[in-house]
Design an enzyme around this catalytic site. Structure first.
Site, PDB file in Angstrom:
ATOM      1  N   LYS A 164     -10.854   7.193 -17.777  1.00 40.31           N
ATOM      2  CA  LYS A 164     -10.321   5.849 -17.514  1.00 40.31           C
ATOM      3  C   LYS A 164      -9.386   5.897 -16.305  1.00 40.31           C
ATOM      4  O   LYS A 164      -8.599   6.834 -16.166  1.00 40.31           O
ATOM      5  CB  LYS A 164      -9.571   5.355 -18.754  1.00 40.31           C
ATOM      6  CG  LYS A 164      -9.081   3.915 -18.668  1.00 40.31           C
ATOM      7  CD  LYS A 164      -8.443   3.478 -19.987  1.00 40.31           C
ATOM      8  CE  LYS A 164      -7.914   2.060 -19.929  1.00 40.31           C
ATOM      9  NZ  LYS A 164      -7.332   1.647 -21.224  1.00 40.31           N
TER      10      LYS A 164
ATOM     11  N   SER B   5      -8.935  -2.709 -23.232  1.00 37.91           N
ATOM     12  CA  SER B   5      -8.969  -2.556 -21.782  1.00 37.91           C
ATOM     13  C   SER B   5      -9.875  -1.435 -21.292  1.00 37.91           C
ATOM     14  O   SER B   5     -10.232  -1.387 -20.126  1.00 37.91           O
ATOM     15  CB  SER B   5      -7.542  -2.315 -21.268  1.00 37.91           C
ATOM     16  OG  SER B   5      -7.043  -1.092 -21.785  1.00 37.91           O
TER      17      SER B   5
ATOM     18  N   SER C 173      -7.218  -0.847 -27.286  1.00 33.71           N
ATOM     19  CA  SER C 173      -8.003  -0.669 -26.057  1.00 33.71           C
ATOM     20  C   SER C 173      -9.042   0.440 -26.088  1.00 33.71           C
ATOM     21  O   SER C 173      -9.834   0.554 -25.168  1.00 33.71           O
ATOM     22  CB  SER C 173      -7.078  -0.438 -24.865  1.00 33.71           C
ATOM     23  OG  SER C 173      -6.464  -1.640 -24.504  1.00 33.71           O
TER      24      SER C 173
END
Length: 485
Positions: free
Chosen positions: A79, A154, A178
């Site tokens: 990420k 997210s 997330s």
């Protein structure tokens, strides 16, 4: 043999037996990425050349190694809010569009020590603020199961790369859901560890008392393998704890017979989509047939979790994001007359709408006239939520809930209604508040879209939730299904 369809554990076994070279594995995933990435857009930065170069190096090392680490030569996506030395780390924000860290996050150091191969940096909601990956400053990521829908957020990019077969596993971060919510929307396994189990050093902070890094994989074994590597005390992060780390992979087979499942009545209300409810309760029935027992429990204060979260998280964010001012690193406005104008223009041009919204909410909640009424009160409610979980865990071993109130929604459907967007985390935020570990595992389909089941455990007892998830996985084949992209 379609290597891109193999799980991380299967690929690990192939490398260890020297049946397949790391470079062949990496090539297979790059080829797959070239086919589907134009439609999905999960990577902010794809690192094909670097990955191949590293994999070829691993090929040579493999001939000399006696003890081959589990993740040796295996491709993993990261990420883009986790610092990677000499590789852009943007947080999907204009503010850090060209930012290249000079150090690795601790989790990256630990993966490197195993000889992993980074495939690229994945898209996210800007600074990890959002539930759909539509808040990325660059482009939205699409759900591999339906390109008109969101992958969740997210960590939407990290979930989408695994679901679509562009990488066998990835790392994400979870502040209020997330990792788990995108895992549910994309039909993969995602684990948010206990707060303090995995070092946050090198994770760009959103809400420091809630953030945790965790893995995505196709299977429970994949997630366990990564947890074995990234868990444990780190002197660079004072919130990481020196509690012994079990071998998560080796203990997966432990018998779950006699374990007690808690079903919190606050999560199974009239508001829950009846099809989702039925799918989750059917999954629980499968576990009951394996000798587990289900009991209704109550977590009374969790009904205030969303409101509490949206005071605490933005408050911490407003403090954490104060460092992006155009002075030290990141974006700086081009035209300004004085220092104050440089600050305000830099932040106005560098941050997106949702980030600004949260900074303003947080600054308001921390302001002198409102601190007691908002921030202090929210902290008290957070303690009550934690207490709810501790009381429940005196009676049960794990808690099972839906991960999300419904399946993935359409792109654009909630972007003009922040409250509706925030409510998509209604079942996930309380685990962050209580600091407990929680995992999402695919447990069915509704309208051809994946449904996730959330398994919540006692603090630092990731082991038990992984065992329950592994048992459930062994009874089903959801982890073997791929979307047609």
């Amino acid at each position: 043999m379609e290597l891109w369809k193999k799980s991380l554990k299967e690929l690990s076994d192939l490398v260890k037996s020297k049946e397949v070279k790391p470079s062949e594995i990496v090539e297979a995933f790059i080829e797959r990425k070239n086919q589907v990435e134009p439609k999905i857009k999960a990577y902010v930065t794809a690192l094909d050349d670097l990955a191949l170069e590293k994999a070829k190096k691993r090929d040579q090392e493999l001939t000399k190694l006696e003890n081959i680490p589990d993740l040796f030569g295996l491709p993993i996506a990261i990420k883009d809010n986790i610092s990677t030395k000499d590789i852009k780390t943007t947080c999907s924000s204009k503010m850090l569009e060209n930012f290249v860290p000079v150090y690795d996050a601790t989790v990256i150091e630990r993966l490197k020590s195993q000889g992993y191969v980074i495939t690229g940096k994945t898209n996210l909601d800007e600074f990890a603020m959002g539930s759909s990956t539509e808040n990325s400053a660059f482009f939205p990521t699409r759900n591999p199961w339906d390109l008109e829908r969101v992958p969740g957020g997210s960590s939407g990019g990290s979930a989408a790369v695994v679901a679509s077969g562009m990488a066998p596993a990835s790392l994400g971060s979870d502040t209020g859901g997330s990792i788990r919510q995108p895992a549910a929307f994309c039909g993969v396994v995602g684990l948010k560890p206990t707060y303090g189990r995995v070092s946050r050093y090198g994770l760009v902070a959103f809400a420091s008392s809630l953030d945790q890094i965790g893995p995505f994989g196709r299977t429970v074994e994949d997630v366990a393998m990564i947890m074995n590597v990234i868990s444990g005390k780190d002197p660079k992060d004072s919130t990481s704890r020196s509690i012994p780390v079990p071998n998560y992979l080796e203990s997966l087979n432990k018998d779950v017979k006699g374990l007690k499942i808690g079903l919190p009545k606050e999560f199974y209300t009239e508001d829950l989509n009846p099809q989702i409810k039925e799918i989750i309760l059917n999954a629980v029935k499968q576990l009951e047939k394996e000798g587990m027992t289900a009991h209704e429990i109550s977590l009374p204060y969790t009904k205030y979790a969303i409101e509490t979260y949206y005071i605490i998280a933005p408050s911490e964010a407003s403090s954490n994001l104060a460092r992006f001012d155009g002075v030290r690193y990141g974006y700086r406005a081009k035209e300004y007359k004085n220092l104050e104008e440089m600050y305000s223009k830099t932040r106005d041009e560098g941050f997106g709408a949702e980030v600004k919204r949260r900074i303003m909410i947080g600054t308001y909640a921390l302001s002198s006239g409102y601190y007691d009424a908002y921030y202090l009160k929210a902290q008290k409610v957070r303690t009550l939520i934690y207490q709810d979980y501790m009381n429940a865990f005196e009676k049960v071993d794990v808690i099972i809930t839906p991960t999300t109130p419904d399946v993935a929604f359409k792109i654009g459907e909630k972007s003009n209604d922040p409250i509706q967007m925030y409510l998509s985390d209604i079942f996930t935020v309380s685990a962050n508040m209580a600091t407990v570990p929680a995992l999402s595992i695919p447990c069915g389909f509704k309208d051809n879209l994946p449904v996730g089941m959330q398994i919540i455990g006692k603090p630092f007892d990731e082991e038990t939730i992984l065992q329950v998830a592994y048992k459930f996985q062994s009874l089903n084949d959801y982890h073997k299904r791929f979307p047609e992209v």
